[in-house]
Structures are given as structure tokens and as C-alpha cells.
Design a protein around this motif. Structure first.
Motif, PDB file in Angstrom:
ATOM      1  N   ASP A   1       0.828  -1.205   0.000  1.00  0.00           N
ATOM      2  CA  ASP A   1       0.000   0.000   0.000  1.00  0.00           C
ATOM      3  C   ASP A   1       0.862   1.255   0.000  1.00  0.00           C
ATOM      4  OD1 ASP A   1      -2.281  -1.458  -0.063  1.00  0.00           O
ATOM      5  OD2 ASP A   1      -2.810  -1.183   2.047  1.00  0.00           O
ATOM      6  N   TYR A   2       1.946   1.217   0.741  1.00  0.00           N
ATOM      7  CA  TYR A   2       2.883   2.335   0.767  1.00  0.00           C
ATOM      8  C   TYR A   2       4.203   1.844   1.343  1.00  0.00           C
ATOM      9  CZ  TYR A   2       1.096   2.491   5.560  1.00  0.00           C
ATOM     10  OH  TYR A   2       0.696   2.153   6.829  1.00  0.00           O
ATOM     11  N   LEU A   3       5.264   2.569   1.075  1.00  0.00           N
ATOM     12  CA  LEU A   3       6.586   2.195   1.565  1.00  0.00           C
ATOM     13  C   LEU A   3       6.673   2.389   3.071  1.00  0.00           C
ATOM     14  CD1 LEU A   3       8.884   3.941  -1.103  1.00  0.00           C
ATOM     15  CD2 LEU A   3       8.099   1.566  -1.104  1.00  0.00           C
ATOM     16  N   SER A   4       7.435   1.541   3.723  1.00  0.00           N
ATOM     17  CA  SER A   4       7.747   1.784   5.127  1.00  0.00           C
ATOM     18  C   SER A   4       8.718   2.958   5.206  1.00  0.00           C
ATOM     19  CB  SER A   4       8.386   0.542   5.750  1.00  0.00           C
ATOM     20  OG  SER A   4       9.656   0.293   5.161  1.00  0.00           O
ATOM     21  N   LYS A   5       8.870   3.509   6.389  1.00  0.00           N
ATOM     22  CA  LYS A   5       9.797   4.630   6.540  1.00  0.00           C
ATOM     23  C   LYS A   5      11.217   4.213   6.164  1.00  0.00           C
ATOM     24  CE  LYS A   5       9.338   7.734   9.789  1.00  0.00           C
ATOM     25  NZ  LYS A   5       9.359   8.490  11.083  1.00  0.00           N
ATOM     26  N   GLU A   6      11.592   2.992   6.516  1.00  0.00           N
ATOM     27  CA  GLU A   6      12.937   2.508   6.195  1.00  0.00           C
ATOM     28  C   GLU A   6      13.121   2.372   4.685  1.00  0.00           C
ATOM     29  OE1 GLU A   6      10.914   1.203   8.451  1.00  0.00           O
ATOM     30  OE2 GLU A   6      11.972   2.004  10.217  1.00  0.00           O
ATOM     31  N   ASP A   7      12.105   1.842   3.992  1.00  0.00           N
ATOM     32  CA  ASP A   7      12.199   1.696   2.536  1.00  0.00           C
ATOM     33  C   ASP A   7      12.213   3.057   1.848  1.00  0.00           C
ATOM     34  OD1 ASP A   7      12.286  -1.042   2.704  1.00  0.00           O
ATOM     35  OD2 ASP A   7      10.125  -1.311   2.405  1.00  0.00           O
ATOM     36  N   TYR A   8      11.450   3.994   2.380  1.00  0.00           N
ATOM     37  CA  TYR A   8      11.434   5.338   1.802  1.00  0.00           C
ATOM     38  C   TYR A   8      12.792   6.014   1.965  1.00  0.00           C
ATOM     39  CZ  TYR A   8      10.230  10.288   1.241  1.00  0.00           C
ATOM     40  OH  TYR A   8      10.206  11.606   0.857  1.00  0.00           O
ATOM     41  N   ARG A   9      13.402   5.827   3.120  1.00  0.00           N
ATOM     42  CA  ARG A   9      14.739   6.385   3.321  1.00  0.00           C
ATOM     43  C   ARG A   9      15.747   5.798   2.336  1.00  0.00           C
ATOM     44  NH1 ARG A   9      14.886   5.204   9.716  1.00  0.00           N
ATOM     45  NH2 ARG A   9      13.827   7.066  10.535  1.00  0.00           N
ATOM     46  N   ALA A  10      15.518   4.537   1.948  1.00  0.00           N
ATOM     47  CA  ALA A  10      16.516   3.805   1.161  1.00  0.00           C
ATOM     48  C   ALA A  10      16.417   4.044  -0.342  1.00  0.00           C
ATOM     49  CB  ALA A  10      16.386   2.306   1.442  1.00  0.00           C
ATOM     50  N   ILE A  11      15.325   4.641  -0.836  1.00  0.00           N
ATOM     51  CA  ILE A  11      15.211   4.825  -2.284  1.00  0.00           C
ATOM     52  C   ILE A  11      16.253   5.825  -2.761  1.00  0.00           C
ATOM     53  CG2 ILE A  11      12.767   4.228  -2.345  1.00  0.00           C
ATOM     54  CD1 ILE A  11      12.112   7.165  -2.594  1.00  0.00           C
ATOM     55  N   SER A  12      16.598   5.717  -4.022  1.00  0.00           N
ATOM     56  CA  SER A  12      17.697   6.492  -4.586  1.00  0.00           C
ATOM     57  C   SER A  12      17.472   7.998  -4.448  1.00  0.00           C
ATOM     58  CB  SER A  12      17.865   6.139  -6.066  1.00  0.00           C
ATOM     59  OG  SER A  12      18.778   7.010  -6.689  1.00  0.00           O
ATOM     60  N   THR A  13      18.461   8.675  -3.903  1.00  0.00           N
ATOM     61  CA  THR A  13      18.380  10.135  -3.802  1.00  0.00           C
ATOM     62  C   THR A  13      18.659  10.800  -5.142  1.00  0.00           C
ATOM     63  OG1 THR A  13      20.703  10.217  -3.099  1.00  0.00           O
ATOM     64  CG2 THR A  13      19.026  10.147  -1.376  1.00  0.00           C
ATOM     65  N   LYS A  14      19.296  10.081  -6.059  1.00  0.00           N
ATOM     66  CA  LYS A  14      19.529  10.634  -7.393  1.00  0.00           C
ATOM     67  C   LYS A  14      18.247  10.615  -8.219  1.00  0.00           C
ATOM     68  CE  LYS A  14      24.469   9.661  -7.855  1.00  0.00           C
ATOM     69  NZ  LYS A  14      25.514   8.985  -8.672  1.00  0.00           N
ATOM     70  N   LYS A  15      17.474   9.547  -8.074  1.00  0.00           N
ATOM     71  CA  LYS A  15      16.221   9.455  -8.818  1.00  0.00           C
ATOM     72  C   LYS A  15      15.143  10.348  -8.210  1.00  0.00           C
ATOM     73  CE  LYS A  15      16.961   4.649 -10.285  1.00  0.00           C
ATOM     74  NZ  LYS A  15      16.445   3.258 -10.194  1.00  0.00           N
ATOM     75  N   TYR A  16      15.143  10.442  -6.889  1.00  0.00           N
ATOM     76  CA  TYR A  16      14.119  11.226  -6.187  1.00  0.00           C
ATOM     77  C   TYR A  16      14.811  12.163  -5.198  1.00  0.00           C
ATOM     78  CZ  TYR A  16      11.357   7.464  -8.150  1.00  0.00           C
ATOM     79  OH  TYR A  16      10.785   6.569  -9.019  1.00  0.00           O
ATOM     80  N   PRO A  17      15.389  13.262  -5.707  1.00  0.00           N
ATOM     81  CA  PRO A  17      16.242  14.106  -4.868  1.00  0.00           C
ATOM     82  C   PRO A  17      15.513  15.176  -4.065  1.00  0.00           C
ATOM     83  CG  PRO A  17      16.300  14.894  -7.121  1.00  0.00           C
ATOM     84  CD  PRO A  17      15.403  13.678  -7.121  1.00  0.00           C
ATOM     85  N   ALA A  18      14.217  15.382  -4.310  1.00  0.00           N
ATOM     86  CA  ALA A  18      13.535  16.565  -3.776  1.00  0.00           C
ATOM     87  C   ALA A  18      13.702  16.716  -2.270  1.00  0.00           C
ATOM     88  CB  ALA A  18      12.054  16.524  -4.147  1.00  0.00           C
ATOM     89  N   PHE A  19      13.448  15.657  -1.511  1.00  0.00           N
ATOM     90  CA  PHE A  19      13.496  15.758  -0.048  1.00  0.00           C
ATOM     91  C   PHE A  19      14.517  14.778   0.528  1.00  0.00           C
ATOM     92  CE2 PHE A  19       9.215  17.151  -1.237  1.00  0.00           C
ATOM     93  CZ  PHE A  19       9.185  18.392  -0.621  1.00  0.00           C
ATOM     94  N   CYS A  20      15.655  14.672  -0.127  1.00  0.00           N
ATOM     95  CA  CYS A  20      16.648  13.690   0.307  1.00  0.00           C
ATOM     96  C   CYS A  20      17.225  14.016   1.680  1.00  0.00           C
ATOM     97  CB  CYS A  20      17.768  13.572  -0.727  1.00  0.00           C
ATOM     98  SG  CYS A  20      18.630  15.112  -1.090  1.00  0.00           S
ATOM     99  N   HIS A  21      17.085  15.270   2.141  1.00  0.00           N
ATOM    100  CA  HIS A  21      17.652  15.660   3.434  1.00  0.00           C
ATOM    101  C   HIS A  21      16.618  15.676   4.563  1.00  0.00           C
ATOM    102  CE1 HIS A  21      21.600  16.721   1.838  1.00  0.00           C
ATOM    103  NE2 HIS A  21      20.977  17.293   0.824  1.00  0.00           N
ATOM    104  N   ASN A  22      15.357  15.528   4.256  1.00  0.00           N
ATOM    105  CA  ASN A  22      14.342  15.559   5.322  1.00  0.00           C
ATOM    106  C   ASN A  22      13.215  14.566   5.043  1.00  0.00           C
ATOM    107  OD1 ASN A  22      13.485  17.020   3.124  1.00  0.00           O
ATOM    108  ND2 ASN A  22      12.987  18.881   4.256  1.00  0.00           N
ATOM    109  N   ARG A  23      13.581  13.351   4.708  1.00  0.00           N
ATOM    110  CA  ARG A  23      12.577  12.338   4.383  1.00  0.00           C
ATOM    111  C   ARG A  23      11.768  11.911   5.602  1.00  0.00           C
ATOM    112  NH1 ARG A  23      15.438   8.467  -0.246  1.00  0.00           N
ATOM    113  NH2 ARG A  23      15.047   9.934  -1.963  1.00  0.00           N
ATOM    114  N   ASP A  24      12.369  11.951   6.773  1.00  0.00           N
ATOM    115  CA  ASP A  24      11.609  11.595   7.974  1.00  0.00           C
ATOM    116  C   ASP A  24      10.452  12.568   8.185  1.00  0.00           C
ATOM    117  OD1 ASP A  24      13.222   9.453   8.423  1.00  0.00           O
ATOM    118  OD2 ASP A  24      14.284  10.295  10.146  1.00  0.00           O
TER     119      ASP A  24
END
Length: 451
Positions: free
Chosen positions: A156-179
């Protein structure tokens, strides 16, 4: 399309946006009315006949047909049941939902909203903290939610750990404040569950769960063509591939440079991986099928514009790649069959004489009547109202989203930098130019993500 028809189209769109929502309406409310020409198409694949083919439908209509086919109740589309609905969004002990400027007890609410970006901005964004609303951009946050929720069709949606782990190059918008973004996402889902509202990904996930347990049925679909695919989520394509798993071929066409739909974070690399996995799964189920590696090709000759405009457009794509590599697909440069001048920059805008000064250049230039072939494109609805107040009914004014897919001979892009939420952060693009980089602030993802 005549000028009168264009004005009538825009007027109806404005009326739809400004019309108030009837609080006593017990139907599920979605912002856009379905196109009239789709009214004769049944809302179930079981009711389709040969006369309906070839079938031309929007993704919204496809979703309605699938809901009818699988018997899905629209009022039960909110998927986030595993979230703790006791979470207190409004700091109230009594379970309430927000609607307009009133609070309603959930027991008495027999309707719900389809949450698109406009509804999110008007009815949800205000409930986040002042700190987040001042620091973060509403539209980018809304788009990032689709990464958390629409990137992996298996959950249904990514866990917080999986969201943290996705590529920051592909999805850079909030790479510094994903939590922080993930916490906001959870708040949004809990508010939505309390309200009984649903969004497009809720709808897709609900249909996908049914499709995994029950075949589509109805007429056999041999070929499927999806245009403007950059406006959809990966989970939408997972649904399409699932329900049409018997199709002989599926064709996707789109352009990541035209990805302007709110909530979309599309990349062809992601869909290529999805199709490859789909082919493998099909061969495991049906041994008569041969696994095929998806083919990808580019259409890089533009027959609708000249090289002067295309060169400028390519330079914008180059800047995106310079500052946000891998965030969009790296495609070859578009080229036209004819040359042409670069776009002209105007430093002043005078309402009284704009149609003479802008669409007639030079002393001996012939006057071009401002009609259906000319348009002023602005960034948002607020700018549109401001410009229309300046020029009256002299010219056609549209937002970027309204103008998408339409063609005009002459186009004026009005005040894009002034109306941008990035404000002065745009100056950082000068750092990519050797001759203008002196004294310009160094680019930082954390500071300039909004670009």
C-alpha cells in the motif's frame, strides 16, 4: 477551434473551479466532470460489445469501468486501514472530520471527496504545522506522497525505512528531510481515513487487489495503447499490466519533460523495469508465451516547432540534468526540420498595447490579431486572474496545465519567475554558466530542492 469556442471552453473550466460544493450532495465528488463523449461507454467491461471498439477512454474512465466490473464501492476506497486512526490530528478527543469551514461528526457524513491536488491544497495542507507550511512547498510535498505510496505496487505504501533507502539521485527533492515528509504523509493518510476521503492511488490499489484475485473477463483485449503516460503513477501501470495480462502487445508513449501533472514522478526507467517483470510473470503462468525484453525507442524529430524554440527547451532539460541528475530520463535532444529564431524576451508588459507590441515585432511588421492562435500562458490560477483583469477579454489566458496538448502559433509566457514559489532561488542556475557564475550561491539540494 474558433476563438469563441476556446473562450467558451475556458469559461466553463473557470465556472467549475469557482463553483461551491453542495454540502447536501450524497454522491462522491470529483473535481472534473467526465467527458461527454464517454457517456455512452458502459461502466463495466462485461457490458462492452464490438461496437465500442476501438475503445478510446481516459484513465479516469478506465478506473470507473474497473470499479463497475469488480463491484467496488467508491465509499470504501481508503486503503490505509492499518494506520492508527486514533491518531489525533486536530487535538480533539471527539472523532470529527473537516469539511469547508465546518466540522461534521463522521457518523452523519454520507459523502466523501476525491482528493486531487486542489482539494489537498485547500482542505488538508492548512492542517499541517506552520513550520512545515512555511518551510516546504505544498505541490512538491503532494508529489512526494505519490513516491511513498505509488512507487511499489506490491504494498500500500513504503515503510519509513524503505522510503529512506530509495535512490536520492532518482528522487532528490526531499533527500535531506525524508523523515519529516514521511510523518506528514502519515498525518495526511490518517486525516483522509477519518474523513472517508480517497485519492487516485487509493482507487488504483483497491482495484489492483481485486484484479489479483479475479480475472477481468469481458471481451479479449488484443492491444493496449497508453498515451501521455508521464501523467500517471507506476502503480497505475501495474494495474494496467495486470488486467491486460492476456494482451498481445502494450504500447506506452510519453515525455518526461512534459511531466507537469501534480503528484506525478514518472521515469521511463521505472516502467521499463515494471514491464520486464510483467513479461517474466506472464511466461511463468502461460508457458506458450515467450518472454520478451521491452523495446524502447525515441521520437526526437519535432514536426510542430522550429529549432529556435527546441534549442531553448533542450537547454532547460540540460539544466535539470546538471542540478538533478537521474531525476528524469536522459533522452536525445529534440530537433526540428526547419530553423527559426530564439524566443524574444520582453522587459515590460503594458495592458493597453500588449497585443501590438508583443505579436507585432519591428516597425514594418504586420499586425497579428490576437485570437485563437495566440495565447498567454501563466504559472497558476492567481496569475491568470491578474492578467485577465489587466487585458480584459482581448486575449486568451491559460495556465500551463490548461494549455497542455494544445497548439498555438504565438505564445507569451508571462512572469514565470515572479510567480514561482522558488523566488530568488532561481539565480542559482547562473552557477551552471561559466560567464555568469561569479558571486552566485553554490547549489545545494537542501536549499534548492524547490527548483
Amino acid at each position: 477551434m474558433s476563438l469563441e469556442q476556446v473562450h467558451e471552453y475556458v469559461r466553463k473550466k473557470d465556472e467549475e473551479k469557482s463553483s461551491e460544493i453542495d454540502m447536501d450532495d450524497n454522491t462522491m465528488l470529483e473535481e472534473d466532470d467526465e467527458e461527454e463523449e464517454l457517456g455512452d461507454i458502459p461502466n463495466s467491461f462485461h457490458h462492452l460489445t464490438d461496437k465500442h471498439f476501438p475503445l478510446f477512454i481516459t484513465y479516469k474512465k478506465l478506473s470507473q469501468m474497473l470499479q463497475g466490473t469488480y463491484g467496488i464501492d467508491t465509499k470504501k476506497l481508503t486503503t490505509q486501514q492499518k494506520l492508527n486512526t486514533d491518531y489525533n490530528v486536530h487535538d480533539n478527543k471527539k472523532e470529527e472530520i473537516f469539511q469547508g469551514s465546518y466540522f461534521f461528526n463522521k457518523i452523519n457524513a454520507s459523502w466523501a471527496y476525491f482528493v486531487n491536488y486542489k482539494i489537498f491544497q485547500e482542505r488538508y495542507w492548512k492542517h499541517f504545522s506552520d513550520y512545515h507550511r512555511q518551510k516546504l512547498d505544498c505541490e512538491l510535498v503532494y508529489s512526494e506522497f505519490s513516491v511513498i505510496k505509488g512507487l511499489n505496487p506490491e504494498v500500500d505504501y513504503l515503510s519509513k525505512e524503505d522510503y529512506r533507502a530509495i535512490s536520492t539521485k532518482k528522487y532528490p527533492a526531499f533527500c535531506h528531510n525524508r523523515d519529516q515528509i514521511y510523518d506528514l504523509f502519515q498525518q495526511y493518510e490518517k486525516m483522509k481515513a477519518r474523513n472517508g476521503d480517497y485519492d487516485s492511488i487509493d482507487r488504483t490499489l483497491a482495484i489492483l487487489r481485486c484484479a489479483k484475485t479475479k480475472p477481468l473477463g469481458g471481451p479479449h483485449i488484443h492491444e493496449v495503447y497508453i498515451d501521455e503516460c508521464q501523467d500517471n503513477h507506476i502503480v497505475d501501470f501495474a494495474l494496467i499490466l495486470k488486467i491486460f495480462d492476456r494482451a498481445d502487445s502494450i504500447f506506452f508513449a510519453g515525455d518526461t519533460a512534459q511531466c507537469i501533472a501534480q503528484g506525478s514522478s514518472f521515469r521511463f526507467q521505472d516502467i521499463r523495469s515494471l514491464i520486464y517483470q510483467w513479461e517474466l510473470n506472464r511466461t511463468k503462468i502461460n508457458y506458450n508465451l515467450c518472454s520478451m525484453k521491452p523495446k524502447q525507442f525515441e521520437l526526437n524529430v519535432n514536426y510542430r516547432s522550429h529549432n529556435g524554440i527546441l534549442r531553448l527547451a533542450s537547454s532547460v532539460i540540460d539544466l535539470i540534468w546538471h542540478f538533478f541528475p537521474n531525476s528524469i530520463d536522459r533522452l536525445s535532444r529534440e530537433r526540428g526540420e526547419i530553423g527559426g529564431p530564439l524566443p524574444i524576451m520582453f522587459e515590460e508588459f503594458q495592458a493597453e498595447t500588449f497585443h501590438y507590441n508583443i505579436f507585432s515585432v519591428g516597425e514594418h511588421a504586420s499586425y497579428v490579431e490576437f485570437g485563437a492562435e495566440q495565447v498567454i500562458i501563466v504559472r497558476n490560477d492567481a496569475a491568470k486572474k491578474r492578467v485577465k483583469k489587466l487585458i480584459g477579454k482581448v486575449g486568451l489566458v491559460m495556465t500551463v496545465f490548461e494549455a497542455k496538448g494544445m497548439e498555438f502559433n504565438d505564445v507569451l509566457l508571462y512572469d514565470f519567475f515572479t510567480d514561482s514559489p522558488a523566488r530568488s532561488k532561481w539565480r542559482v542556475i547562473l552557477s551552471a554558466l561559466d560567464d555568469h557564475s561569479k558571486g552566485v550561491q553554490t547549489f545545494s539540494h537542501e536549499k534548492h530542492y524547490i527548483l
